[in-house]
Scaffold this motif. Structure first.
Motif: not given
Lengths: 355, 355
Positions: B82-84, B104-109, B143-144
C-alpha cells in the motif's frame, strides 16, 4: 610553345565558377559569362575566369545555367561552329538531351554542390571524389565525349555513364523524392507543433537526420520537379504505395510483414557503399559514443595517431536521446591498429566486413 | 545513520540497467530482476544491481520490461503493497496508463537509447540531457509523482510532463512515423537498385541522412507500431495526405504551392531548438566545409582553443556531393571568439540568432 586548351563557361553560379577554377588549375584558358553583370565582374575580380564574353577559339563550352535555358543556348552555339564541343551541368537530363540532340553535345551532371553561391563560393576542389554523370547518346561524337570525359577527370570526379532516362530515374530515387519527403515530414511536424510546443523538444537525432535537407533554400527545386516530373512521379508513387502497405500492416497488425520490411531496409542501408572506394577493401567499425561535440574529434584523433585512415564516417543517432554510434569505414588492413587505439582509450569498437 | 533509499528494477535491458546504475550513483540501494537468468547474473557481476529479486522494502519499482508486460507487472505489485510507487519506461504510454489506472503509478518514457544492449551496454550517463516524459493523471498521488520526478532529476534528464495521449501523439510525429518513412524510402531505393547498381553510387549525404535510422535492428518496433497504432495512423495519414498534395503540385506544375511548402519546411527545420539549452542564449554558426573526416576534429579543436563551448553540432550535407556546412549552436557571448578563431584558420563562418 604549347598553347593552352580553351574553354568557355556560360553561367557563373557555384557549379560553373567552381568548374572554371578547376579547369584553370588544370592549365586551361577559361572565359565566362553570366546574365548577371555583378556576378561577371566578381568572377573576373576573383580570377574565376581570365576573360569575360564569348571565346571564338574555345574547343569546349560548358552551359552551367538553370536547366530551362540550357537547350536553347547549347543549340545556338552548336549551330554557330562546326567544331565546338558542348556539355551542361543540369540536374535533369532527359528533356535537355532530347531537345539539343546533337553529336557534339554530351549531357552531364556533377553530383556536387554546397550551400555557397556564385563566384564567391567557388572552389576548384568541389568535384573531387564526387560522381559525375555523363549521358552520351548513340549519335554522340567520340571526340566530343573524350573531351568532356577529360574535363571530368581534370575536376577530380568519378565518371558514371548513364542514359538520360536512367539518370533521371536514379536521381529521382536518391535525391528528388527524398527531398520532397523530408520537406513533407518536417511540415507534418510543424503542423503538430503549433498545438504542442513540447513536440520540438522531443525531436532527437533520428528526426533531425531525416529532416536536415529540408533546411535548404527552395532554389532550384521547382525547376527540378517540373523537368523531372515523370521520373519523380514514378518514385513518389512507389513510396506512396509502400506507405499504403505500411498502413495496412499497422491496421492488421501484420508483424511478419513489418519485420520483413524493416529487415529489408536494414540490409540495404548497411550495404550502401562508401563513396569512391571499393567495399571489399574496407571494414566497418562501429564505436558506441555519447552523442556530444568533442567525441568525433577525440575518436578521429585517436585513429590519426594510430595511422588509421578514415574512408567514411557517419553518426548513427539513436532514434531517441543522446547516444549514438560512430560508423567508420576503414581499410581492412588497419583493423588491428584501430582496435588497439580505441580500446586503449576506453571505447568498445566492433568490426565487420563491408562487402 | 541515514538509510539508503531503496529501488527495484524489473527488466535489466539497456534502459533498466542504466537507470539502476544512475540511481546507485545517486546513493540508492538498487535490486533487480530479469526474465533472463544470464542477464541477471551479468547485472550482478557488473554491479549494475546490488541484489537480485524482489525488495519488500523498496519505495520505488521501475518496470523496464517490454511494453506488453508492463501493465500486468505494475498492477500486481501495486496491489501487493500500500506504499509502493511504480513507474515504467515504455515507448508508448496510453494503453499502459489506462490499463494500470492507479494513483501510485506514474507512466514514464526517457527519450534515450543506444545501439548497445543489456547490462553490458549500461551507462549511468545515458539519460544526461535527455528529455524524460512523465504522464501523471488527475488521480495521481502527489507523493508518487514527486518520487518519480526525483528519479528523473537523479538521472540528469530534463522533465517533460505530458498526458499519455499527447505523449503518444508526439512520439508518433518525431519518432515512429519518421522511422517507418526511412525504412520505406530505403526499400524504394533498394527495389530500384536491383535494376541499376549505379543507383547506390549516386547516393550522397542527403539520402544517407534520411535513411540512417533504417539501419537499426527491427527490435522493439513491431510492439511500438501495435501499441501506438492510433497515433501512428493519424500521423501517417497526415503524411500520406501531404504526399498526395505533393503529387498534385508536381502534376499541375503548381510552382507557388511548391515554394510555399519548401519555405514552410525550411523555416520549421531551422527553428528546431537545440537540445537542453534555451534558444535565446544561443547563436547559430554556419561553417562551409569539405565533407571529409578530420574537418570536424579541426573545427572543434579551433573552438576549444578559443574557449568556445559547442552546445549542438550537426553537418548539413549538400543534397549532392562532398560539400557540407557545419552548423553549430554556440552561446551568443562567445560569437566574437568563435569568429576570430575560425577566420584565422581560413574558415568563413556566418552567425545568426537562433531564437
Amino acid at each position: 610553345v604549347t598553347t593552352a586548351r580553351r574553354a568557355e563557361v556560360i553561367g557563373l553560379g557555384l557549379i560553373g565558377s567552381s568548374l572554371a577554377l578547376a579547369l584553370s588549375r588544370a592549365g586551361w584558358h577559361v572565359s565566362g559569362s553570366d546574365i548577371d553583370d555583378t556576378r561577371e565582374k566578381r568572377a573576373l575580380e576573383l580570377g574565376v575566369v581570365s576573360e569575360l564574353g564569348e571565346d571564338p577559339d574555345a574547343e569546349l563550352l560548358v552551359v552551367a545555367t538553370p536547366v530551362a535555358q540550357i537547350a536553347e543556348i547549347a543549340s545556338r552555339r552548336l549551330a554557330s561552329r562546326d567544331d565546338l564541343v558542348v556539355t551542361d551541368v543540369g540536374s535533369v537530363k532527359g528533356p535537355v538531351v532530347a531537345s539539343v540532340d546533337h553529336p557534339r553535345f554530351v549531357g552531364g551532371h556533377p553530383m556536387a554542390g554546397s550551400e555557397q553561391e556564385g563566384p564567391d563560393g567557388a572552389d576548384p576542389d568541389l568535384f573531387i571524389g564526387a560522381s559525375w554523370v555523363l549521358t552520351p547518346a548513340a549519335s554522340t561524337d567520340e571526340r566530343a565525349f573524350a573531351t568532356v570525359r577529360e574535363v571530368v577527370a581534370a575536376a577530380g570526379a568519378e565518371l558514371v555513364v548513364l542514359s538520360p532516362r536512367d539518370h533521371d530515374a536514379l536521381v529521382a530515387v536518391v535525391s528528388h523524392v527524398p527531398h520532397l519527403t523530408a520537406a513533407n515530414l518536417m511540415a507534418v511536424a510543424a503542423d503538430a507543433s503549433t498545438e504542442h510546443a513540447a513536440l520540438l523538444r522531443l525531436a532527437a537525432g533520428g528526426f533531425r537526420d531525416m529532416t536536415r535537407i529540408a533546411a535548404g533554400d527552395p532554389g532550384i527545386w521547382p525547376d527540378i520537379f517540373k523537368d523531372n516530373a515523370p521520373a519523380v512521379l514514378e518514385v513518389l508513387d512507389a513510396l506512396r504505395a509502400r506507405l499504403d502497405e505500411a498502413r495496412r500492416i499497422i491496421v492488421e497488425e501484420d508483424r511478419e510483414a513489418l519485420v520483413d520490411l524493416l529487415e529489408y531496409a536494414k540490409r540495404a542501408r548497411r550495404n550502401l557503399p562508401p563513396k569512391a572506394v571499393r567495399p571489399e577493401d574496407l571494414v566497418e567499425c562501429r564505436v558506441p559514443v555519447l552523442d556530444r561535440p568533442g567525441v568525433l574529434a577525440e575518436v578521429t584523433a585517436i585513429l590519426s595517431r594510430a595511422s588509421v585512415n578514415v574512408w567514411d564516417l557517419e553518426i548513427a543517432h539513436s532514434a531517441e536521446g543522446e547516444r549514438g554510434v560512430l560508423v567508420l569505414a576503414l581499410r581492412a588492413d588497419s583493423e588491428d591498429a584501430a582496435r588497439a587505439g580505441l580500446q586503449a582509450a576506453g571505447y568498445r569498437p566492433s568490426f565487420r566486413p563491408l562487402s
